[in-house]
Structure formats: structure tokens, C-alpha cells
Design a protein around this motif. Structure first.
Motif, PDB file in Angstrom:
ATOM      1  N   MET A   1       0.905  -1.389   0.138  1.00  0.00           N
ATOM      2  CA  MET A   1       0.172  -0.003  -0.302  1.00  0.00           C
ATOM      3  C   MET A   1       1.164   1.645   0.138  1.00  0.00           C
ATOM      4  O   MET A   1       1.775   1.377   0.920  1.00  0.00           O
ATOM      5  N   LYS A   2       0.300   1.960  -0.543  1.00  0.00           N
ATOM      6  CA  LYS A   2       1.466   3.664  -0.606  1.00  0.00           C
ATOM      7  C   LYS A   2       1.044   4.343   0.370  1.00  0.00           C
ATOM      8  O   LYS A   2       0.369   4.022   0.351  1.00  0.00           O
ATOM      9  N   VAL A   3       2.096   4.901   0.792  1.00  0.00           N
ATOM     10  CA  VAL A   3       2.327   5.800   2.371  1.00  0.00           C
ATOM     11  C   VAL A   3       1.661   6.953   2.096  1.00  0.00           C
ATOM     12  O   VAL A   3       2.152   7.406   0.670  1.00  0.00           O
ATOM     13  N   ASP A   4       0.741   7.667   3.108  1.00  0.00           N
ATOM     14  CA  ASP A   4       0.498   8.952   2.805  1.00  0.00           C
ATOM     15  C   ASP A   4       1.332   9.631   2.611  1.00  0.00           C
ATOM     16  O   ASP A   4       2.403   9.446   4.032  1.00  0.00           O
ATOM     17  N   PRO A   5       1.846  10.798   2.024  1.00  0.00           N
ATOM     18  CA  PRO A   5       2.511  11.704   2.587  1.00  0.00           C
ATOM     19  C   PRO A   5       2.740  12.617   2.702  1.00  0.00           C
ATOM     20  O   PRO A   5       3.925  12.971   3.345  1.00  0.00           O
ATOM     21  N   VAL A   6       2.080  12.691   3.589  1.00  0.00           N
ATOM     22  CA  VAL A   6       2.058  13.556   4.665  1.00  0.00           C
ATOM     23  C   VAL A   6       1.933  13.204   5.523  1.00  0.00           C
ATOM     24  O   VAL A   6       2.435  13.928   6.645  1.00  0.00           O
ATOM     25  N   ALA A   8       3.778  10.514   6.252  1.00  0.00           N
ATOM     26  CA  ALA A   8       5.251  10.277   6.223  1.00  0.00           C
ATOM     27  C   ALA A   8       6.020  11.382   6.587  1.00  0.00           C
ATOM     28  O   ALA A   8       6.775  10.839   7.225  1.00  0.00           O
ATOM     29  N   ARG A   9       5.468  13.014   5.834  1.00  0.00           N
ATOM     30  CA  ARG A   9       6.319  14.349   6.774  1.00  0.00           C
ATOM     31  C   ARG A   9       6.173  14.421   7.773  1.00  0.00           C
ATOM     32  O   ARG A   9       6.972  14.833   8.546  1.00  0.00           O
ATOM     33  N   ILE A  10       5.389  14.247   8.606  1.00  0.00           N
ATOM     34  CA  ILE A  10       4.259  13.796  10.261  1.00  0.00           C
ATOM     35  C   ILE A  10       5.339  12.326  11.106  1.00  0.00           C
ATOM     36  O   ILE A  10       5.887  13.120  11.640  1.00  0.00           O
ATOM     37  N   GLY A  11       5.453  11.549  10.279  1.00  0.00           N
ATOM     38  CA  GLY A  11       6.676  10.973  10.556  1.00  0.00           C
ATOM     39  C   GLY A  11       7.981  11.241  10.938  1.00  0.00           C
ATOM     40  O   GLY A  11       8.723  10.941  11.365  1.00  0.00           O
ATOM     41  N   THR A  31       5.032  22.982  11.556  1.00  0.00           N
ATOM     42  CA  THR A  31       4.279  23.996  11.533  1.00  0.00           C
ATOM     43  C   THR A  31       3.921  24.454  10.555  1.00  0.00           C
ATOM     44  O   THR A  31       3.033  25.272   9.561  1.00  0.00           O
ATOM     45  N   GLN A  32       5.072  23.989   9.513  1.00  0.00           N
ATOM     46  CA  GLN A  32       4.458  23.767   7.946  1.00  0.00           C
ATOM     47  C   GLN A  32       4.144  22.992   6.835  1.00  0.00           C
ATOM     48  O   GLN A  32       3.061  23.618   6.736  1.00  0.00           O
ATOM     49  N   ILE A  33       4.089  21.305   7.976  1.00  0.00           N
ATOM     50  CA  ILE A  33       2.930  21.296   7.463  1.00  0.00           C
ATOM     51  C   ILE A  33       1.227  21.302   7.746  1.00  0.00           C
ATOM     52  O   ILE A  33       0.079  21.412   6.433  1.00  0.00           O
ATOM     53  N   HIS A  46      -5.019  13.875   8.463  1.00  0.00           N
ATOM     54  CA  HIS A  46      -3.819  14.810   9.393  1.00  0.00           C
ATOM     55  C   HIS A  46      -3.580  15.384  10.213  1.00  0.00           C
ATOM     56  O   HIS A  46      -2.799  15.654  10.466  1.00  0.00           O
ATOM     57  N   VAL A  47      -5.289  16.274  10.432  1.00  0.00           N
ATOM     58  CA  VAL A  47      -4.930  17.096  11.225  1.00  0.00           C
ATOM     59  C   VAL A  47      -4.787  16.223  12.603  1.00  0.00           C
ATOM     60  O   VAL A  47      -4.391  16.593  13.618  1.00  0.00           O
ATOM     61  N   CYS A  48      -5.589  15.513  12.646  1.00  0.00           N
ATOM     62  CA  CYS A  48      -5.788  14.323  14.072  1.00  0.00           C
ATOM     63  C   CYS A  48      -4.138  14.273  14.196  1.00  0.00           C
ATOM     64  O   CYS A  48      -3.347  14.468  15.691  1.00  0.00           O
ATOM     65  N   VAL A  49      -3.416  13.456  13.380  1.00  0.00           N
ATOM     66  CA  VAL A  49      -2.354  12.970  13.798  1.00  0.00           C
ATOM     67  C   VAL A  49      -1.327  14.093  13.471  1.00  0.00           C
ATOM     68  O   VAL A  49      -0.259  14.132  15.411  1.00  0.00           O
ATOM     69  N   LEU A  50      -0.917  14.994  12.891  1.00  0.00           N
ATOM     70  CA  LEU A  50      -0.063  16.236  12.899  1.00  0.00           C
ATOM     71  C   LEU A  50      -0.704  16.788  14.838  1.00  0.00           C
ATOM     72  O   LEU A  50       0.117  16.883  15.305  1.00  0.00           O
ATOM     73  N   ALA A  51      -1.676  17.605  15.117  1.00  0.00           N
ATOM     74  CA  ALA A  51      -2.082  18.193  16.157  1.00  0.00           C
ATOM     75  C   ALA A  51      -1.891  16.746  17.611  1.00  0.00           C
ATOM     76  O   ALA A  51      -0.999  17.338  18.278  1.00  0.00           O
TER      77      ALA A  51
END
Length: 155
Positions: A1-6, A8-11, A31-33, A46-51
Motif C-alpha cells: 500500500m502506498k504511504v500517505d505523503p503527509v 510520512a512527513r509528519i513521521g 507548523t509548515q505541514i 492529517h489534522v488528528c495525527v499532526l495535532a
């Protein structure tokens, strides 16, 4: 399965903080993401994982709490299809124990013990959604630590 790029960046930002001790660099990348995804209007996953991750790099407990609450709100908008499409190895229910654990810790540090105990209860109620793996053990250990810090009766 393809990794979600956002994700991946959060990771990558999480690795900067936890793996390399570069907290300020991680916060800048988060902050940039956050800006790129449209903040709270972004994709709920994305919001959940990043926050959830952004909370860990805050200087004060009030700011940490705001980010943890954003993560919890975003989790409420998630579907199983959202997490599966992104390749996240958890169900939506599996996200909640960690979210509530972090909220319990914030409220404990703020002296809001009743609210902390409620989030501890919610985290424990959802712990069955986690496996007996490193992540599940990490969350279970965190719950025991918070329970001990709140009150020996909470164990």
C-alpha cells in the motif's frame, strides 16, 4: 500500500523530535505541514495525527492541551475508510486511547483532576482496540503512570 505523503512527513518530524532530540526543528516542520494542509480545515486524519504530534513539542501545558483537543475533535470526523486508505495500522477506535491518555496528562498537570480521571476512564474503556504490541504496551504503560500520578485508587 502506498504511504500517505503527509503522514510520512509528519513521521519525519516526529523522528526529529523523538529520535534526534531536535524539538524546535520538529515544531517548525509541524507548523509548515499544518499550513500546507489548511489547518483545522484539512483532512481529518492529517489534522488528528499532526495535532497529536504537535502537542508534544509545545512549551506549555495550555498550548499542549489545545493541540490535543484539536486532535480529539479531528478524530471524531474520521471513518475506517479514511485510516485504511492512508495505510494506518489502527482502527479509528485504536486512536482514542492515546488521545485520551494525553488529555488526561494535560488536565492532571493543570490540576483539573476530575477531567483528568474522565479522560483516563475513556482511554481505559477503549484500550481493547489496541493489540499486544509495542504501541499497545506503550499506551497501557502510560495509562498506569497517569493513574499512579492521579491517585493510587485509579490503578
Amino acid at each position: 500500500m502506498k504511504v500517505d505523503p503527509v503522514l510520512a512527513r509528519i513521521g519525519e518530524a516526529v523522528a526529529l523530535h523523538h529520535g534526534r532530540g531536535r524539538r524546535d526543528d520538529a515544531r517548525r516542520l509541524f507548523t509548515q505541514i499544518w499550513t500546507e494542509i489548511g489547518g483545522e480545515r484539512g483532512d481529518p486524519l492529517h489534522v488528528c495525527v499532526l495535532a497529536h504530534a504537535m502537542a508534544d513539542v509545545q512549551d506549555g501545558v495550555h498550548d499542549e492541551l489545545l493541540w490535543d483537543l484539536r486532535a480529539l475533535t479531528a478524530a471524531g470526523a474520521l471513518t475506517e475508510a479514511d485510516v485504511a486508505r492512508a495505510g494506518v495500522p489502527l482502527t479509528v477506535a485504536g486512536l482514542y486511547p492515546s488521545l485520551h491518555l494525553n488529555l488526561a496528562d494535560c488536565y492532571r498537570r493543570l490540576g483539573e483532576f476530575t477531567t483528568a480521571r474522565e479522560h483516563l476512564r475513556l482511554a481505559r474503556a477503549g484500550i481493547g482496540a489496541l493489540g499486544d504490541d509495542d504501541y499497545g504496551r506503550l499506551i497501557r504503560t502510560g495509562l498506569e503512570r497517569i493513574a499512579e500520578q492521579l491517585d493510587p485508587r485509579d490503578r
